[in-house]
Design an enzyme around this catalytic site. Structure first.
Site, PDB file in Angstrom:
ATOM      1  N   HIS A 316       0.821   6.713  18.818  1.00  0.00           N
ATOM      2  CA  HIS A 316       1.967   6.530  17.928  1.00  0.00           C
ATOM      3  C   HIS A 316       2.209   5.036  17.777  1.00  0.00           C
ATOM      4  CE1 HIS A 316       6.061   6.842  16.313  1.00  0.00           C
ATOM      5  NE2 HIS A 316       5.775   8.102  16.050  1.00  0.00           N
ATOM      6  N   ASP A 373       3.271  15.463  16.165  1.00  0.00           N
ATOM      7  CA  ASP A 373       2.406  16.254  15.292  1.00  0.00           C
ATOM      8  C   ASP A 373       1.486  17.187  16.062  1.00  0.00           C
ATOM      9  OD1 ASP A 373       3.243  14.970  12.831  1.00  0.00           O
ATOM     10  OD2 ASP A 373       2.175  13.203  13.554  1.00  0.00           O
TER      11      ASP A 373
END
Length: 437
Positions: A316, A373
């Site tokens: 991320h 996700d």
């Protein structure tokens, strides 16, 4: 660069930074936010020196001051208005979170009830908009339809194109939040060639959405409590995440004076990108490929290390430790599977892949941990949401954050955003007419 500091109250100038520019010393203020985040304020740098800063992708640039959401990537912290996401996720509803982000505090019961009534009242689309859906081909991507229809909806509410006060803003927010799920459900029905199902005034926000998605004229779909809770959690966890690509887009477009609908429609387009809102779709495709290929997970990990494949759902831009949303989504997956009495090999693969990766030095050293996700797509899959609707689901969830950020900029009278650049093209040269080339 040398930094001189002195401790004063948060959200204020706490010292100066001295920058040596070709032998000339320039003093710039250092500002500190309420959570101790610090920045060098360069707003006067170009005016005073002729210099700008270069920061490709804005990874070290603060584009605004905001009181909406706090993210600490090093410690895996996410808070909406100061409230930890773990507490919010287990004790609130999506409409309540929307008001929290918009107004900065949890609403009183009577205010939440009034807002929920607005969501029910505005769920219908003007009948004239049905013709817009007819114009899209069956294979049109739902994100394209969503962006276009948000702008089209604004044509039927011209009174909301110029927000005058907070009550006006609340009405616009309710219309957007309510109608976006109807648009999403209608676009799904369009892709199937099925009749559109109208909203049901007796249902709550999430139940109504699932009703419009999966009911048929002859069979009404009744979602289970676990399904409703799971989708509500999905929406809440995606409601805001500070200045990501789509949220920054909403602010940038809004800074030009563009109305809320246009700004949010632009944010939808930004979210559409596979590196942003499309990542959970790629996670499912990756897990399906692993399952169908029958390859060992260790072989997959080895190919990732050799940069022959991408490991979607890991890493991320902000989080350098665990994403706090992952644990909540993983549990929600188990709850839904257990309640429905089903299993999914993709969940088993995902969990095993996570266990291998979080212990592997390659991923640990690079701080590549599962992100939101990684499990969100599996959760949507368990409920029956089709792959091409995943990013639309993300957009519905992120809508409160886009609205809140647009509103914050509107309240503060933000200047039009205008990034600078370093030009690297040709220097001045004479233009040659076409007959002499």
């Amino acid at each position: 660069m040398k930094v001189n500091e002195k401790k004063v109250s948060p959200s204020s100038v706490i010292g100066t930074a001295s920058i040596d520019l070709m032998g000339e010393t320039v003093e710039l203020p250092i500002v500190e936010g309420s959570e101790g985040e610090r920045a060098i304020d360069i707003r006067t740098l170009r005016k005073r020196t002729g210099y700008i800063t270069l920061d490709d992708g804005y990874t070290n640039t603060g584009s605004c001051e905001s009181a909406i959401t706090f993210v600490n990537g090093e410690d895996g912290i996410l808070r909406y208005g100061g409230y930890p996401i773990e507490q919010i996720a287990r004790s609130t509803t999506f409409p309540e979170v929307a008001l929290l982000l918009l107004q900065g505090a949890p609403p009183p019961a009577r205010e939440l009830k009034r807002f929920s009534q607005k969501l029910t009242e505005h769920a219908m689309l003007h009948e004239g908009l049905r013709h817009h859906f007819v114009g899209f081909p069956p294979e049109a991507h739902p994100m394209a339809i969503l962006s276009a229809m948000i702008n089209s909806v604004s044509c039927y509410h011209p009174d909301l194109l110029r927000i005058g006060d907070e009550e006006h803003l609340l009405d616009a927010a309710a219309k957007l939040l309510s109608k976006v799920r109807t648009i999403a459900a209608f676009s799904y029905k369009k892709s199937l060639g099925e009749p559109m199902i109208y909203p049901d005034a007796e249902r709550g926000y999430v139940s109504n959405f699932l009703h419009m998605m999966f009911s048929k004229p002859y069979t009404e779909y009744e979602p289970s409590d676990e399904e409703v809770r799971a989708i509500q959690l999905f929406f809440i966890l995606h409601a805001d995440h500070e200045q990501n690509c789509s949220t920054a887009t909403a602010r940038m477009v809004g800074s030009s004076g563009a109305n809320l609908f246009a700004s949010v429609a632009a944010a939808v387009c930004a979210l559409w990108g596979p590196l942003h809102g499309g990542a959970n779709t790629n996670v499912i495709k990756m897990l399906e490929k692993i399952h169908e290929g029958g390859d060992s997970l260790s072989a997959t990990i080895d190919r990732v290390k050799r940069k022959e494949e991408l490991l979607w759902g890991f890493g991320h831009r902000v989080y350098k430790s665990s994403d706090p949303r992952v644990k909540l989504l993983r549990k929600a997956c188990h709850d839904v599977f257990q309640a429905k009495g089903i299993s999914d090999p993709l969940l088993d693969i995902a969990q095993e892949l996570e266990q291998i990766a979080v212990k592997d030095d390659y991923f640990v050293e690079r701080k590549l941990y599962p992100n939101v996700d990684f499990y969100s797509g599996i959760l949507l899959r368990a409920i029956g949401i089709p792959l091409n609707m995943y990013t639309v689901m993300f957009a519905i969830g992120r809508m409160p954050g886009w609205i809140a950020n647009w509103a914050e900029s509107w309240r503060h009278g933000s200047r039009i955003h205008r990034p600078r650049q370093i030009y690297t093209g040709s220097t001045e040269r004479d233009f040659v007419p076409i007959d002499r080339r």
